[in-house]
Design an enzyme around this catalytic site. Structure first.
Site, PDB file in Angstrom:
ATOM      1  N   ASN A   1      17.973 -28.197  -1.159  1.00  0.00           N
ATOM      2  CA  ASN A   1      19.146 -27.323  -1.325  1.00  0.00           C
ATOM      3  C   ASN A   1      18.891 -26.219  -2.358  1.00  0.00           C
ATOM      4  O   ASN A   1      19.803 -25.495  -2.733  1.00  0.00           O
ATOM      5  CB  ASN A   1      20.382 -28.153  -1.724  1.00  0.00           C
ATOM      6  CG  ASN A   1      20.212 -28.834  -3.086  1.00  0.00           C
ATOM      7  OD1 ASN A   1      19.181 -28.687  -3.733  1.00  0.00           O
ATOM      8  ND2 ASN A   1      21.223 -29.566  -3.507  1.00  0.00           N
TER       9      ASN A   1
ATOM     10  N   GLU B   1      21.996 -27.968  -9.727  1.00  0.00           N
ATOM     11  CA  GLU B   1      22.459 -27.993  -8.344  1.00  0.00           C
ATOM     12  C   GLU B   1      23.178 -26.690  -7.968  1.00  0.00           C
ATOM     13  O   GLU B   1      23.735 -26.011  -8.844  1.00  0.00           O
ATOM     14  CB  GLU B   1      23.438 -29.162  -8.166  1.00  0.00           C
ATOM     15  CG  GLU B   1      22.815 -30.545  -8.375  1.00  0.00           C
ATOM     16  CD  GLU B   1      22.052 -31.043  -7.147  1.00  0.00           C
ATOM     17  OE1 GLU B   1      21.368 -30.239  -6.490  1.00  0.00           O
ATOM     18  OE2 GLU B   1      22.138 -32.245  -6.852  1.00  0.00           O
TER      19      GLU B   1
ATOM     20  N   HIS C   1      17.713 -26.698  -5.492  1.00  0.00           N
ATOM     21  CA  HIS C   1      17.850 -27.054  -6.911  1.00  0.00           C
ATOM     22  C   HIS C   1      16.491 -27.062  -7.610  1.00  0.00           C
ATOM     23  O   HIS C   1      15.454 -27.292  -6.984  1.00  0.00           O
ATOM     24  CB  HIS C   1      18.601 -28.380  -7.121  1.00  0.00           C
ATOM     25  CG  HIS C   1      17.871 -29.636  -6.804  1.00  0.00           C
ATOM     26  ND1 HIS C   1      18.464 -30.711  -6.201  1.00  0.00           N
ATOM     27  CD2 HIS C   1      16.590 -30.030  -7.026  1.00  0.00           C
ATOM     28  CE1 HIS C   1      17.588 -31.687  -6.079  1.00  0.00           C
ATOM     29  NE2 HIS C   1      16.448 -31.301  -6.564  1.00  0.00           N
TER      30      HIS C   1
ATOM     31  N   ASP D   1      14.182 -33.603 -16.291  1.00  0.00           N
ATOM     32  CA  ASP D   1      15.432 -34.304 -16.009  1.00  0.00           C
ATOM     33  C   ASP D   1      15.261 -35.819 -15.981  1.00  0.00           C
ATOM     34  O   ASP D   1      14.134 -36.330 -16.007  1.00  0.00           O
ATOM     35  CB  ASP D   1      16.027 -33.811 -14.672  1.00  0.00           C
ATOM     36  CG  ASP D   1      15.000 -33.754 -13.547  1.00  0.00           C
ATOM     37  OD1 ASP D   1      13.905 -34.338 -13.685  1.00  0.00           O
ATOM     38  OD2 ASP D   1      15.292 -33.138 -12.518  1.00  0.00           O
TER      39      ASP D   1
END
Ligand code: GLP
Length: 248
Positions: A136, A143, A138, A67
């Site tokens: 979280n 996400e 990801h 990413d």
């Protein structure tokens, strides 16, 4: 999904590096999927050490990064291209043309995603995909959401992620709101996936991911559908997992 629990960050980093070295020994033109964040830095340090000792040759290795933030120029210290050069590429003999990272400065991000997908198709499948995990759940910048995207795409970063990553920036307003990330399908196509987790802050999400079902709201839980995934977690990150969930 195998879970290997190791003592600490250093052991996690060495074990992951060893697996990459083994892979390159078997296939000198291996395709590696690489991650950013603080978690893989120790693994990269070990890879640099192996290289300095003459134990590995990266000249034919191809890398794809997961990413990149949208809107940071390449010289920005928080861009992932800068991170990768600083923490790995500028210390080893990898060829510039064998390094692939989404271009977060591309005029048209959608066209950039298409270009990246074509490159993944041309050079893939990835032999070993290294992943960290967000607090979280990801992976890359996939996400939590009602649905997950298969291919490389533009994504909005959640507030949780922006807050977690704000520690690298002067303040949260400087954290980009968008990124380009490889999709879940791109990650799942890898022959082998190694997810690294270190520290107490990752313990709740590692427990959640391992002990509950598959949910798009915990993107990393989708990895349970892959045939060759190994989680290397240090004792802190694994501290909340029920003992019988561990095959180590
Ligand atoms: C970023 C990256 C992820 C990484 C995550 C965790 O959001 N896009 O690929 O896994 O951070 O980072 P850290 O290793 O610093 O906890």
């Amino acid at each position: 999904m195998k879970i290997k629990v190791v003592k600490d960050y250093d052991e996690m980093s060495l074990l992951a590096a060893k697996q990459i070295i083994e892979q390159i020994k078997i296939k000198n033109n291996s395709v590696l999927g690489l991650a950013t964040g603080s978690t893989p830095i120790g693994m990269y340090k070990n890879l640099i050490e192996y290289f300095k000792r003459g134990e590995v040759d990266f000249s034919k290795v191809i890398t794809f990064n997961l990413d990149e933030y949208i809107g940071l120029d390449k010289g920005n210290e928080q861009s992932y291209i800068y991170f990768m050069k600083k923490n790995l590429f500028s210390h080893i003999n990898i060829k510039e043309e064998n390094i692939f990272i989404p271009d977060g400065t591309a005029k048209d991000a959608e066209i950039e995603c298409k270009r990246y997908n074509e490159l993944l198709e041309k050079y893939g499948p990835i032999d070993i995909q290294i992943l960290g995990i967000g607090v979280n759940g990801h992976i890359g910048f996939n996400e939590p959401s009602k649905s997950l995207t298969l291919r490389t795409h533009v994504t909005d970063l959640t507030e949780d992620t922006r807050k977690a990553n704000a520690r690298f920036f002067d303040d949260i307003s400087k954290v980009p709101t968008k990124a380009i990330t490889m999709g879940i399908g791109d990650i799942m196509k890898a022959e082998k996936i190694i997810l690294l987790a270190s520290g107490k802050s990752k313990a709740p999400i590692i427990k959640h991911m391992v002990e509950t079902g598959i949910s798009t709201f915990i993107p990393a839980s989708v990895l349970k559908l892959h045939k060759n995934v190994e989680i290397i977690a240090d004792e802190d990150a694994a501290s909340l997992i029920e003992k019988d969930s561990c095959i180590a």
